[in-house]
Scaffold this motif. Structure first.
Motif, PDB file in Angstrom:
ATOM      1  N   ALA A 188       0.795  -1.131  -0.242  1.00  0.00           N
ATOM      2  CA  ALA A 188       0.265   0.071   0.008  1.00  0.00           C
ATOM      3  C   ALA A 188       0.753   1.443  -0.047  1.00  0.00           C
ATOM      4  CB  ALA A 188      -0.962  -0.147   1.057  1.00  0.00           C
ATOM      5  N   TYR A 189       1.875   1.192   0.682  1.00  0.00           N
ATOM      6  CA  TYR A 189       2.854   2.584   0.818  1.00  0.00           C
ATOM      7  C   TYR A 189       4.014   2.389  -0.166  1.00  0.00           C
ATOM      8  CZ  TYR A 189       0.766   3.667   5.420  1.00  0.00           C
ATOM      9  OH  TYR A 189       0.018   4.139   6.327  1.00  0.00           O
ATOM     10  N   GLY A 190       3.928   1.500  -1.064  1.00  0.00           N
ATOM     11  CA  GLY A 190       4.706   1.639  -2.465  1.00  0.00           C
ATOM     12  C   GLY A 190       6.231   1.431  -2.155  1.00  0.00           C
ATOM     13  N   TRP A 191       6.520   0.547  -0.859  1.00  0.00           N
ATOM     14  CA  TRP A 191       7.954   0.276  -0.720  1.00  0.00           C
ATOM     15  C   TRP A 191       8.503  -0.311  -1.753  1.00  0.00           C
ATOM     16  CZ3 TRP A 191       7.256   3.801   2.372  1.00  0.00           C
ATOM     17  CH2 TRP A 191       6.765   3.720   3.530  1.00  0.00           C
ATOM     18  N   ARG A 192       8.050  -0.940  -2.786  1.00  0.00           N
ATOM     19  CA  ARG A 192       8.658  -1.613  -3.902  1.00  0.00           C
ATOM     20  C   ARG A 192       9.523  -0.401  -4.590  1.00  0.00           C
ATOM     21  NH1 ARG A 192       7.051  -5.560  -7.983  1.00  0.00           N
ATOM     22  NH2 ARG A 192       5.102  -5.673  -6.648  1.00  0.00           N
ATOM     23  N   ARG A 193       9.152   0.793  -4.515  1.00  0.00           N
ATOM     24  CA  ARG A 193       9.798   1.923  -5.270  1.00  0.00           C
ATOM     25  C   ARG A 193      11.096   2.446  -4.263  1.00  0.00           C
ATOM     26  NH1 ARG A 193       7.360   4.428  -9.628  1.00  0.00           N
ATOM     27  NH2 ARG A 193       8.341   6.206  -9.183  1.00  0.00           N
ATOM     28  N   TRP A 194      12.377   2.602  -4.650  1.00  0.00           N
ATOM     29  CA  TRP A 194      13.277   2.947  -3.651  1.00  0.00           C
ATOM     30  C   TRP A 194      12.956   4.395  -3.248  1.00  0.00           C
ATOM     31  CZ3 TRP A 194      16.377   1.583  -0.435  1.00  0.00           C
ATOM     32  CH2 TRP A 194      17.513   2.213   0.135  1.00  0.00           C
ATOM     33  N   GLU A 195      12.318   5.319  -3.900  1.00  0.00           N
ATOM     34  CA  GLU A 195      12.337   6.614  -3.446  1.00  0.00           C
ATOM     35  C   GLU A 195      11.119   6.757  -2.480  1.00  0.00           C
ATOM     36  OE1 GLU A 195      10.352   6.564  -7.835  1.00  0.00           O
ATOM     37  OE2 GLU A 195      11.950   5.650  -6.601  1.00  0.00           O
ATOM     38  N   ASN A 196      10.346   5.672  -2.443  1.00  0.00           N
ATOM     39  CA  ASN A 196       9.576   5.697  -1.253  1.00  0.00           C
ATOM     40  C   ASN A 196      10.015   5.058   0.075  1.00  0.00           C
ATOM     41  OD1 ASN A 196       7.508   6.778  -2.919  1.00  0.00           O
ATOM     42  ND2 ASN A 196       6.414   4.960  -3.636  1.00  0.00           N
ATOM     43  N   LEU A 197      10.658   3.845  -0.434  1.00  0.00           N
ATOM     44  CA  LEU A 197      11.315   3.199   0.941  1.00  0.00           C
ATOM     45  C   LEU A 197      12.334   3.893   1.521  1.00  0.00           C
ATOM     46  CD1 LEU A 197      11.313   0.468   2.440  1.00  0.00           C
ATOM     47  CD2 LEU A 197      12.895  -0.385   0.834  1.00  0.00           C
ATOM     48  N   ALA A 198      13.287   4.572   0.803  1.00  0.00           N
ATOM     49  CA  ALA A 198      14.549   5.111   1.496  1.00  0.00           C
ATOM     50  C   ALA A 198      14.172   6.311   2.297  1.00  0.00           C
ATOM     51  CB  ALA A 198      15.617   5.904   0.082  1.00  0.00           C
ATOM     52  N   PRO A 199      13.255   7.206   2.217  1.00  0.00           N
ATOM     53  CA  PRO A 199      13.145   8.124   3.234  1.00  0.00           C
ATOM     54  C   PRO A 199      12.313   7.665   4.373  1.00  0.00           C
ATOM     55  CG  PRO A 199      11.563   8.481   1.561  1.00  0.00           C
ATOM     56  CD  PRO A 199      12.454   7.248   0.921  1.00  0.00           C
ATOM     57  N   GLU A 200      11.444   6.245   4.384  1.00  0.00           N
ATOM     58  CA  GLU A 200      11.028   5.724   5.557  1.00  0.00           C
ATOM     59  C   GLU A 200      12.085   4.955   6.219  1.00  0.00           C
ATOM     60  OE1 GLU A 200       7.845   4.562   7.807  1.00  0.00           O
ATOM     61  OE2 GLU A 200       7.915   6.048   6.197  1.00  0.00           O
ATOM     62  N   LEU A 201      12.900   4.464   5.756  1.00  0.00           N
ATOM     63  CA  LEU A 201      14.258   3.846   6.383  1.00  0.00           C
ATOM     64  C   LEU A 201      14.997   4.659   7.185  1.00  0.00           C
ATOM     65  CD1 LEU A 201      15.510   1.313   3.722  1.00  0.00           C
ATOM     66  CD2 LEU A 201      14.136   0.740   5.688  1.00  0.00           C
ATOM     67  N   LEU A 202      14.926   5.986   6.517  1.00  0.00           N
ATOM     68  CA  LEU A 202      15.781   7.051   7.108  1.00  0.00           C
ATOM     69  C   LEU A 202      15.246   7.435   8.427  1.00  0.00           C
ATOM     70  CD1 LEU A 202      18.613   8.453   6.399  1.00  0.00           C
ATOM     71  CD2 LEU A 202      17.249  10.168   5.392  1.00  0.00           C
ATOM     72  N   ALA A 203      13.837   7.671   8.105  1.00  0.00           N
ATOM     73  CA  ALA A 203      13.062   8.142   9.417  1.00  0.00           C
ATOM     74  C   ALA A 203      13.159   7.095  10.531  1.00  0.00           C
ATOM     75  CB  ALA A 203      11.720   8.400   9.019  1.00  0.00           C
ATOM     76  N   PHE A 204      13.117   5.804   9.996  1.00  0.00           N
ATOM     77  CA  PHE A 204      12.962   4.735  11.176  1.00  0.00           C
ATOM     78  C   PHE A 204      14.463   4.647  11.844  1.00  0.00           C
ATOM     79  CE2 PHE A 204      14.165   0.146  12.260  1.00  0.00           C
ATOM     80  CZ  PHE A 204      13.027   0.254  13.128  1.00  0.00           C
ATOM     81  N   ALA A 205      15.617   4.770  10.848  1.00  0.00           N
ATOM     82  CA  ALA A 205      16.988   4.678  11.503  1.00  0.00           C
ATOM     83  C   ALA A 205      17.055   5.801  12.574  1.00  0.00           C
ATOM     84  CB  ALA A 205      17.846   4.906  10.528  1.00  0.00           C
ATOM     85  N   SER A 206      16.531   6.984  12.140  1.00  0.00           N
ATOM     86  CA  SER A 206      16.489   8.090  13.115  1.00  0.00           C
ATOM     87  C   SER A 206      15.791   7.852  14.464  1.00  0.00           C
ATOM     88  CB  SER A 206      15.967   9.380  12.468  1.00  0.00           C
ATOM     89  OG  SER A 206      16.605   9.720  11.447  1.00  0.00           O
ATOM     90  N   TYR A 207      14.825   7.327  14.340  1.00  0.00           N
ATOM     91  CA  TYR A 207      13.995   6.958  15.393  1.00  0.00           C
ATOM     92  C   TYR A 207      14.522   5.998  16.368  1.00  0.00           C
ATOM     93  CZ  TYR A 207      10.743   3.623  17.911  1.00  0.00           C
ATOM     94  OH  TYR A 207      10.259   2.716  18.650  1.00  0.00           O
ATOM     95  N   TYR A 208      15.103   5.053  15.748  1.00  0.00           N
ATOM     96  CA  TYR A 208      15.807   3.997  16.365  1.00  0.00           C
ATOM     97  C   TYR A 208      17.178   4.071  17.091  1.00  0.00           C
ATOM     98  CZ  TYR A 208      18.161  -0.946  16.630  1.00  0.00           C
ATOM     99  OH  TYR A 208      18.664  -1.818  16.935  1.00  0.00           O
ATOM    100  N   SER A 209      17.790   5.092  16.571  1.00  0.00           N
ATOM    101  CA  SER A 209      19.057   5.371  17.033  1.00  0.00           C
ATOM    102  C   SER A 209      18.978   6.816  18.075  1.00  0.00           C
ATOM    103  CB  SER A 209      20.283   5.710  16.119  1.00  0.00           C
ATOM    104  OG  SER A 209      19.888   6.730  15.457  1.00  0.00           O
ATOM    105  N   GLY A 210      17.643   7.221  17.965  1.00  0.00           N
ATOM    106  CA  GLY A 210      17.612   8.633  18.673  1.00  0.00           C
ATOM    107  C   GLY A 210      18.219   9.804  18.131  1.00  0.00           C
ATOM    108  N   THR A 211      18.612   9.821  16.816  1.00  0.00           N
ATOM    109  CA  THR A 211      19.179  11.091  16.084  1.00  0.00           C
ATOM    110  C   THR A 211      18.367  11.346  15.083  1.00  0.00           C
ATOM    111  OG1 THR A 211      21.225  11.834  15.155  1.00  0.00           O
ATOM    112  CG2 THR A 211      20.819   9.619  14.343  1.00  0.00           C
ATOM    113  N   ASP A 212      18.846  12.376  14.352  1.00  0.00           N
ATOM    114  CA  ASP A 212      18.206  12.846  13.016  1.00  0.00           C
ATOM    115  C   ASP A 212      18.938  12.979  11.912  1.00  0.00           C
ATOM    116  OD1 ASP A 212      16.790  14.136  11.344  1.00  0.00           O
ATOM    117  OD2 ASP A 212      16.060  15.807  12.707  1.00  0.00           O
ATOM    118  N   TYR A 213      18.862  11.807  11.166  1.00  0.00           N
ATOM    119  CA  TYR A 213      20.039  11.909   9.979  1.00  0.00           C
ATOM    120  C   TYR A 213      19.686  12.942   8.814  1.00  0.00           C
ATOM    121  CZ  TYR A 213      21.853   7.327  11.756  1.00  0.00           C
ATOM    122  OH  TYR A 213      22.430   6.403  12.874  1.00  0.00           O
ATOM    123  N   MET A 214      18.494  13.164   8.816  1.00  0.00           N
ATOM    124  CA  MET A 214      18.347  14.589   7.806  1.00  0.00           C
ATOM    125  C   MET A 214      18.953  15.787   8.293  1.00  0.00           C
ATOM    126  SD  MET A 214      17.451  13.290   5.190  1.00  0.00           S
ATOM    127  CE  MET A 214      17.418  14.690   4.250  1.00  0.00           C
TER     128      MET A 214
END
Length: 272
Positions: A188-214
């Motif tokens: 539903a969220y279109g994670w098949r497309r890299w341009e959709n998945l990449a920012p979600e992974l970045l947001a998740f990694a930021s949440y996971y480590s407690g930092t803000d990668y952007m």
């Protein structure tokens, strides 16, 4: 809505001042490099897990969603070192893997686990290999293959046919979902497309480590994507499934994410 919030933040001194009132402001991407910071986070975890008198085991940290803390402890010498630093005893080591082999050797155990997994993941049909892998149940799939007697381990449909027979599962109702909830989410969220998945992974990694990668742009180059297990125990099975289904594996995706131009990430991130 957005403009009113921005105006309010500026009225109260801007974003930088506003961040100071929150207890969990984004950490510097080098935060986990300092053992003292790791000790601080470990004490918080021990209090949360109610193990104040014992250092939690690696398995407990992982299954409780403290995978980043566990990784940091491993990078700084392991649980033994932090036991010495905090003058606190450790919990007993994790169970012997051979005990798991004995557990999965019992057909009744396998059947119970399959029923439980399907109920938990809102499945009307039996699981696929990829669905089990994404939810850290590789051992369950291996047990299915072994008990089924299917000689070609790549013949997934034969294994699933055997699982249906074992579970007494009826033919799937076409009006009900045949996939696990996280598969539907990934599609539903279109994670098949890299341009959709990449920012979600970045947001998740930021949440996971407690930092803000952007906000800390160059930090993306040092980003380490959480493992399959750590992502699963933070209930993001949709990300695991998308990575395995369409983008290779976690190591490959980590390298691609690090090398994606920051400007592209920024544009995709803002579109989320």
């Amino acid at each position: 809505w957005y403009q009113r919030r921005v105006h309010g933040l500026r009225y109260h001194g801007g974003f930088r001042k506003a961040l100071k009132v929150f207890p969990d402001v984004p950490k510097a991407h080098t935060y986990w490099d300092d053992p003292e910071n790791v000790c601080k986070e470990l004490r918080k975890a021990m209090q949360s897990l109610q193990t104040d008198e014992l250092i939690p085991s690696a398995e407990l940290l992982t299954t409780s969603g403290y995978g980043r803390l566990r990784s940091a402890m491993e990078e700084h010498g392991g649980l033994e070192r932090f036991s010495e630093m905090l003058h606190t005893a450790r919990m007993p080591d994790d169970p012997d893997p051979s005990q798991e082999d004995e557990y999965w050797a019992e057909l009744q155990n396998l059947e119970e686990q399959l029923h439980g997994w399907c109920e938990e993941n809102q499945m009307e049909d039996v699981p696929t290999r990829l669905e089990l892998l994404a939810s850290t149940e590789a051992r369950m799939w291996s047990a299915c293959v072994k008990h089924s007697g299917v000689k070609d381990v790549h013949d997934e449909e034969k294994v699933r046919k055997w699982i249906r027979k074992l579970m007494g599962a009826p033919r799937p109702d076409p009006k009900k979902p045949k996939q696990a909830w996280f598969v539907a989410e990934a599609e539903a969220y279109g994670w098949r497309r890299w341009e959709n998945l990449a920012p979600e992974l970045l947001a998740f990694a930021s949440y996971y480590s407690g930092t803000d990668y952007m906000r800390q742009g160059r930090a993306v180059k040092s980003l380490v994507l959480p493992s399959l297990e750590d992502i699963a125990y933070t209930l993001r099975l949709d990300l695991n499934y998308a990575i395995l289904k369409w983008h290779g594996n976690h190591r490959v995706v980590n390298n691609i994410l690090r090398n994606t131009p920051r400007q592209s990430l920024k544009q995709w991130y803002q579109r989320r």
